[in-house]
Scaffold this active site. Sequence first.
Site, mmCIF file in Angstrom:
data_model
loop_
_atom_site.group_PDB
_atom_site.id
_atom_site.type_symbol
_atom_site.label_atom_id
_atom_site.label_comp_id
_atom_site.label_asym_id
_atom_site.label_seq_id
_atom_site.Cartn_x
_atom_site.Cartn_y
_atom_site.Cartn_z
ATOM 1 C CE LYS A 114 -4.462 -1.676 1.231
ATOM 2 N NZ LYS A 114 -5.709 -1.563 1.964
ATOM 3 C CE LYS A 196 -6.599 -8.472 -1.549
ATOM 4 N NZ LYS A 196 -7.064 -8.213 -0.238
ATOM 5 C CE LYS A 199 -11.543 -1.482 -0.750
ATOM 6 N NZ LYS A 199 -11.329 -2.565 0.157
HETATM 7 P P1 ATP Z 1 -8.164 -3.761 -0.545
HETATM 8 O O1 ATP Z 1 -8.671 -3.667 -1.953
HETATM 9 O O2 ATP Z 1 -7.979 -2.425 0.113
HETATM 10 O O3 ATP Z 1 -7.017 -4.689 -0.363
HETATM 11 P P2 ATP Z 1 -10.097 -5.736 0.067
HETATM 12 O O4 ATP Z 1 -11.090 -5.564 -1.003
HETATM 13 O O5 ATP Z 1 -9.083 -6.811 -0.067
HETATM 14 O O6 ATP Z 1 -9.364 -4.363 0.304
HETATM 15 P P3 ATP Z 1 -10.408 -5.848 2.904
HETATM 16 O O7 ATP Z 1 -11.231 -4.865 3.616
HETATM 17 O O8 ATP Z 1 -8.915 -5.716 2.982
HETATM 18 O O9 ATP Z 1 -10.882 -5.929 1.396
HETATM 19 O O10 ATP Z 1 -10.761 -7.303 3.401
HETATM 20 C C1 ATP Z 1 -11.854 -7.651 4.215
HETATM 21 C C2 ATP Z 1 -11.835 -9.133 4.494
HETATM 22 O O11 ATP Z 1 -12.071 -9.842 3.291
HETATM 23 C C3 ATP Z 1 -10.510 -9.647 5.038
HETATM 24 O O12 ATP Z 1 -10.756 -10.678 5.998
HETATM 25 C C4 ATP Z 1 -9.837 -10.215 3.847
HETATM 26 O O13 ATP Z 1 -8.947 -11.254 4.190
HETATM 27 C C5 ATP Z 1 -11.011 -10.750 3.047
HETATM 28 N N1 ATP Z 1 -10.754 -10.743 1.618
HETATM 29 C C6 ATP Z 1 -10.516 -9.646 0.843
HETATM 30 N N2 ATP Z 1 -10.335 -9.999 -0.433
HETATM 31 C C7 ATP Z 1 -10.475 -11.349 -0.487
HETATM 32 C C8 ATP Z 1 -10.393 -12.311 -1.542
HETATM 33 N N3 ATP Z 1 -10.159 -11.937 -2.781
HETATM 34 N N4 ATP Z 1 -10.598 -13.606 -1.230
HETATM 35 C C9 ATP Z 1 -10.864 -13.982 0.038
HETATM 36 N N5 ATP Z 1 -10.945 -13.139 1.083
HETATM 37 C C10 ATP Z 1 -10.745 -11.840 0.835
#
Ligand code: ATP
Length: 332
Positions: A114, A196, A199
């Site tokens: 980040k 992964k 968003k």
């Molecule tokens: P960012 O885009 O800022 O990395 P994010 O979309 O990954 O954010 P977070 O708020 O970081 O979302 O994650 C919320 C929860 O969802 C955490 O427990 C994270 O491990 C899980 N998570 C996020 N993305 C995935 C994914 N692609 N697969 C499985 N679990 C996920």
Amino acid sequence: MDKKKVMLSGIQPSGDLHLGNYLGPLRHWPEMIEEFDCYFFMADLHTITVRQDPAQLRKRTLTQIAQYIACGLDPEKCVLFVQSHVPAHAQLSWVLNCYTMFGELSRMTQFKDKSAKHAENANAGLFTYPVLMAADILIYQPDFVPVGEDQKQHVEICRDIAERFNGVYGEVFRVPEPYIAKVGARIMSLNAPEAKMSKSLPEGCVFLMEKPEDILRKFKRAVTDSDTERCVRYAPAEKPGVSNLIQIYAAATGKSYEAIEAEFEGQGYGKLKPAVGEAVVEALRPIREETERLLQDKAYLESVYRAGAEKASYVAEKTLRKVYKKVGFLAR
Ligand code: ATP
Ligand code: LTN
């Protein structure tokens, strides 16, 4: 009688909830509320490590509460709250900052990613984010923290901080375990299956509130693999795109990988994509409809997060008082 085990987790309202958030951690939370004492929160303090639009942040936080409830988190059976409504998180975070090493924070993968991505705003909050997360966790003395795979490192540093603190002051904190589901731990982007689902890659990301036709379109355009075999088989290293679709289908329908391979035997990838799309649309439909209904009832949502903050504060303040006493702050 044995005391129930305690479980806690949160998601940042920094974007709309997506299929990765849902199939990773969120889908499993409702199963836990019968068995454990559960705390689930909207991690709004964490979101401002990256610039947010204030009106959007408020709206997303409220939407996320509605989505938690729509996903099956009955507010009568668990504690739902907004992180910034319980000041003890930030207070404990300061104390824990003084028991966390600069070097260990520098090694956090998410910080490295980040701070590179937001180089113009590599702020101190981004650096100390895991300390606030450790405070979120330790203040409720949970046994388990259910998160997706990418958060495992943060739960591990939380354990290290707790052990260090306990090493100095005795058993103040319970040292929690991460709890990571096997299927769905890491949902990959539909159009870039090496990354992964997130968003920040909206084309490959399916949001919980998205319209069915948009979801189907994203699945139809999903990247599959260019291998010659062309058969539907779960093999993440060789076939990341197809394996991701199989994983999503398994998580959305409850079918095993073997059953899915059998279902598509002799068929190419073309049949798999719309089938997964349909399954996801059906799995998300009740959640979207219920969220929309709940968002019409602001007074109810307000009553949920107010009651949640009250229950959470009671427990959090108890831990904070203990910590303040241990480190030697004069009682008020
Ligand atoms: P960012 O885009 O800022 O990395 P994010 O979309 O990954 O954010 P977070 O708020 O970081 O979302 O994650 C919320 C929860 O969802 C955490 O427990 C994270 O491990 C899980 N998570 C996020 N993305 C995935 C994914 N692609 N697969 C499985 N679990 C996920
Ligand atoms: N960093 C987490 C959100 C989060 C969290 C927590 C999860 C903040 N505090 C405490 C579990 C326990 C993320 O999902 N990005």
